[in-house]
Design a protein around this motif. Sequence first.
Motif, PDB file in Angstrom:
ATOM      1  N   ILE A 139     -17.950   4.167 -17.611  1.00 54.51           N
ATOM      2  CA  ILE A 139     -17.737   5.527 -17.110  1.00 54.51           C
ATOM      3  C   ILE A 139     -19.052   5.951 -16.457  1.00 54.51           C
ATOM      4  O   ILE A 139     -20.000   6.356 -17.133  1.00 54.51           O
ATOM      5  CB  ILE A 139     -17.341   6.505 -18.238  1.00 54.51           C
ATOM      6  N   SER A 140     -19.115   5.770 -15.136  1.00 53.08           N
ATOM      7  CA  SER A 140     -20.319   6.125 -14.392  1.00 53.08           C
ATOM      8  C   SER A 140     -20.029   7.399 -13.611  1.00 53.08           C
ATOM      9  O   SER A 140     -19.228   7.386 -12.667  1.00 53.08           O
ATOM     10  CB  SER A 140     -20.696   4.990 -13.430  1.00 53.08           C
ATOM     11  N   THR A 141     -20.677   8.483 -14.004  1.00 52.52           N
ATOM     12  CA  THR A 141     -20.411   9.749 -13.304  1.00 52.52           C
ATOM     13  C   THR A 141     -20.841   9.649 -11.837  1.00 52.52           C
ATOM     14  O   THR A 141     -20.160  10.164 -10.955  1.00 52.52           O
ATOM     15  CB  THR A 141     -21.114  10.923 -14.030  1.00 52.52           C
TER      16      THR A 141
ATOM     17  N   GLY B 112     -16.154  18.117 -17.329  1.00 55.42           N
ATOM     18  CA  GLY B 112     -14.697  18.036 -17.132  1.00 55.42           C
ATOM     19  C   GLY B 112     -14.276  16.643 -16.675  1.00 55.42           C
ATOM     20  O   GLY B 112     -13.264  16.094 -17.130  1.00 55.42           O
ATOM     21  N   LEU B 113     -15.080  16.078 -15.804  1.00 53.26           N
ATOM     22  CA  LEU B 113     -14.789  14.735 -15.280  1.00 53.26           C
ATOM     23  C   LEU B 113     -14.849  13.682 -16.400  1.00 53.26           C
ATOM     24  O   LEU B 113     -13.965  12.827 -16.524  1.00 53.26           O
ATOM     25  CB  LEU B 113     -15.850  14.429 -14.206  1.00 53.26           C
ATOM     26  N   VAL B 114     -15.871  13.781 -17.232  1.00 53.19           N
ATOM     27  CA  VAL B 114     -16.017  12.816 -18.331  1.00 53.19           C
ATOM     28  C   VAL B 114     -14.897  12.995 -19.350  1.00 53.19           C
ATOM     29  O   VAL B 114     -14.360  12.006 -19.874  1.00 53.19           O
ATOM     30  CB  VAL B 114     -17.420  12.956 -18.985  1.00 53.19           C
ATOM     31  N   GLU B 115     -14.515  14.231 -19.581  1.00 54.88           N
ATOM     32  CA  GLU B 115     -13.412  14.489 -20.525  1.00 54.88           C
ATOM     33  C   GLU B 115     -12.149  13.763 -20.065  1.00 54.88           C
ATOM     34  O   GLU B 115     -11.473  13.093 -20.845  1.00 54.88           O
ATOM     35  CB  GLU B 115     -13.166  16.006 -20.628  1.00 54.88           C
TER      36      GLU B 115
ATOM     37  N   ASP C 158     -22.499   5.612 -18.362  1.00 49.42           N
ATOM     38  CA  ASP C 158     -23.601   5.240 -17.472  1.00 49.42           C
ATOM     39  C   ASP C 158     -23.950   6.460 -16.611  1.00 49.42           C
ATOM     40  O   ASP C 158     -23.177   6.861 -15.754  1.00 49.42           O
ATOM     41  CB  ASP C 158     -23.119   4.039 -16.645  1.00 49.42           C
ATOM     42  N   GLY C 159     -25.092   7.066 -16.907  1.00 54.45           N
ATOM     43  CA  GLY C 159     -25.502   8.241 -16.117  1.00 54.45           C
ATOM     44  C   GLY C 159     -24.986   9.560 -16.672  1.00 54.45           C
ATOM     45  O   GLY C 159     -25.129  10.600 -16.034  1.00 54.45           O
ATOM     46  N   PHE C 160     -24.396   9.541 -17.811  1.00 53.87           N
ATOM     47  CA  PHE C 160     -23.950  10.749 -18.513  1.00 53.87           C
ATOM     48  C   PHE C 160     -24.175  10.518 -19.994  1.00 53.87           C
ATOM     49  O   PHE C 160     -23.826   9.449 -20.484  1.00 53.87           O
ATOM     50  CB  PHE C 160     -22.467  11.022 -18.259  1.00 53.87           C
ATOM     51  N   PRO C 161     -24.712  11.456 -20.743  1.00 49.79           N
ATOM     52  CA  PRO C 161     -25.204  12.770 -20.331  1.00 49.79           C
ATOM     53  C   PRO C 161     -26.564  12.686 -19.625  1.00 49.79           C
ATOM     54  O   PRO C 161     -27.293  11.712 -19.773  1.00 49.79           O
ATOM     55  CB  PRO C 161     -25.329  13.520 -21.653  1.00 49.79           C
ATOM     56  N   ARG C 162     -26.861  13.731 -18.863  1.00 45.68           N
ATOM     57  CA  ARG C 162     -28.128  13.767 -18.139  1.00 45.68           C
ATOM     58  C   ARG C 162     -28.947  14.989 -18.513  1.00 45.68           C
ATOM     59  O   ARG C 162     -29.999  15.207 -17.943  1.00 45.68           O
ATOM     60  CB  ARG C 162     -27.838  13.809 -16.638  1.00 45.68           C
ATOM     61  N   ASN C 163     -28.468  15.770 -19.447  1.00 44.49           N
ATOM     62  CA  ASN C 163     -29.280  16.871 -19.990  1.00 44.49           C
ATOM     63  C   ASN C 163     -28.714  17.232 -21.362  1.00 44.49           C
ATOM     64  O   ASN C 163     -27.671  16.692 -21.786  1.00 44.49           O
ATOM     65  CB  ASN C 163     -29.311  18.085 -19.035  1.00 44.49           C
TER      66      ASN C 163
END
Length: 215
Positions: A29-31, A66-69, A83-88
């Motif tokens: 799962i790469s945002t 929302g996208l990751v959900e 991959d690349g999530f979370p970023r904060n």
Amino acid sequence: MNLILFGPPGSGKGTQSALLIERMQMKQISTGDLFRAAIKNGTPLGKEAKGYLDAGKLVPDSVTIGLVEEELNKLNGQGFILDGFPRNVVQAEALGGLLKTLGLKVDYTTFLEVPTSLLLGRLTGRRVCKNCGTVYHIESKPSKVEGVCDVCGGQVVQRPDDKEEVISTRLEAYEQSTRPLKDYYKAKGNYVELDGTGTSEEVYARLAKAVQVKR
Ligand code: AMP
């Protein structure tokens, strides 16, 4: 096996995810990839995200979460690599809530450490296939024919945000927002910090050993 893979831009998250999914039955799962696909397809999400990607800034949290959900809801029991999530920290907290609701847990949070001095060369030299996403580097991994993908024959190009003027904004966003996640995840346990320098196979060997998957 569920993993979070994080690190600065150019630390090799995408490359290591590709090696993991090739060898293990996991879903990446790469945002960043999801945003790029949405932009390519001209979807409403793509239209919203484009300005942020072009500028090297983070897409707003509500959109990204929302996208990751949506992606987590599609898993059907398959292991995942974020991959690349979370970023904060806001995204990390939201992820914790989503995983709890879905009854999922992260087995390892892995951080790829690469000195800043190496990142610039990795990013400016990176090229990607527009069609299949295979990643090349003009010096360390050039395609056999310049501009043509070895895998699918697609066009190999530079990502717009890999241009030097955008890279500095991306690295700033990383320093400000993402680097603090190291302490956040260290405190949570199952945190692994890996040396991300060397060839992709060398890094993969370290990663596989650390998270106990096949090499
Ligand atoms: P990446 O492919 O991971 O380097 O991401 C490329 C770009 O997508 C970033 O510079 C951001 O504009 C956007 N992006 C990717 N992941 C996130 C995230 N978790 N939060 C906000 N923006 C993101």
